[in-house]
Scaffold this active site. Structure first.
Site, mmCIF file in Angstrom:
data_model
loop_
_atom_site.group_PDB
_atom_site.id
_atom_site.type_symbol
_atom_site.label_atom_id
_atom_site.label_comp_id
_atom_site.label_asym_id
_atom_site.label_seq_id
_atom_site.Cartn_x
_atom_site.Cartn_y
_atom_site.Cartn_z
ATOM 1 N N ASP A 57 0.768 -1.202 -0.096
ATOM 2 C CA ASP A 57 0.115 -0.044 0.023
ATOM 3 C C ASP A 57 0.796 1.399 -0.033
ATOM 4 O OD1 ASP A 57 -2.089 -1.626 0.105
ATOM 5 O OD2 ASP A 57 -2.546 -1.342 2.227
ATOM 6 N N ARG A 58 0.394 2.390 -0.501
ATOM 7 C CA ARG A 58 0.901 3.677 -0.497
ATOM 8 C C ARG A 58 1.539 3.947 0.825
ATOM 9 N NH1 ARG A 58 -1.295 9.365 -2.921
ATOM 10 N NH2 ARG A 58 0.488 10.386 -2.934
#
Length: 240
Positions: A57-58
């Site tokens: 995930d970012r």
């Protein structure tokens, strides 16, 4: 991002970095605000094409593995799909978690609009509590706040699995949005000026195709996670 990406491991056809929190792996239509991506930054840093063999995930920092050839990319992606890559994460979560727990809770696929979107998929996460802390910060009707530092080992690799599983057992990851606790996130912003999601991909263990020896890649904690470990009075001993 002016500094080079920290390289944790490199061979003829694989390279692993310590991905900063907030950095997208690759360009995405749902994150039009981003101008830098791990794929492009690492490509420019190494001067060659790179292929992310899995994703983070970012908001998640830590070990991110790339292949340097298309053939190795395909082989390593197959290892991930076959469950041959062992992944370990660290997270700081709300409340006191059990010493150990297996979260076996199917999740709906929400990573696109293609066939299978919305269907339930098996999802299993193993949790081990490393430390617990209580700090003198009032929260709601309580005079103090309690948190746990946990090790999470996903058996499956569903999108946002760890975030959703921790929310499901009512111990959301600090800094997570939208699956976390907005009140806790606001508390951390107000008290610590902190809005990083406290989820760190600590380690990957795998055997590269064609190699006889297993590889263990470990990512040191990044600055904000380390600052919160210190601020919440956890011990950093043994975490690096």
């Amino acid at each position: 991002m002016s500094a080079e990406l920290p390289i944790l491991y490199q061979s003829d056809d694989l390279v692993a970095i310590n991905k900063p929190h907030g950095l997208l792996v690759h360009r995405s239509p749902i994150a039009s605000d981003a101008s830098e991506f791990a794929v492009q930054l690492l490509r420019d840093q190494l001067g060659q094409r790179v292929y992310p063999v899995h994703r983070l995930d970012r908001k998640t920092g830590g070990v991110l593995l790339f292949a340097l050839t298309e053939s190795m990319n395909a082989l390593m992606q197959q290892q991930f799909m076959d469950g041959l890559v062992h992944k370990t994460y660290l997270a700081i979560v709300r409340g006191y978690t059990d010493d150990q727990q297996t979260i076996d809770y199917p999740l709906r696929r929400d990573d696109g609009s293609g066939p299978g979107q919305g269907t339930l998929q098996e999802a299993v996460t193993h949790l081990r509590t490393l430390q617990r802390t209580e700090v003198p910060i009032p929260f709601g009707k309580h005079a103090t706040s309690r948190y746990s530092l946990v090790e999470l080992t996903p058996e499956t690799g569903r999108m946002h699995q760890l975030r959703k599983h921790m929310a499901h057992i009512l111990h959301p990851i600090i800094g997570d949005r939208p699956h976390g606790c907005n009140k806790q996130n606001k508390l951390f912003l107000a008290h610590f000026d902190m809005n990083t999601m406290l989820l760190h991909a600590q380690q990957l263990r795998f055997t590269p195709p064609g190699a006889g020896e297993p590889v263990v890649v470990t990512a040191p904690l990044q600055d904000e996670f380390e600052r919160m470990v210190d601020s919440l009075r956890f011990s950093v001993y043994g975490l690096q």
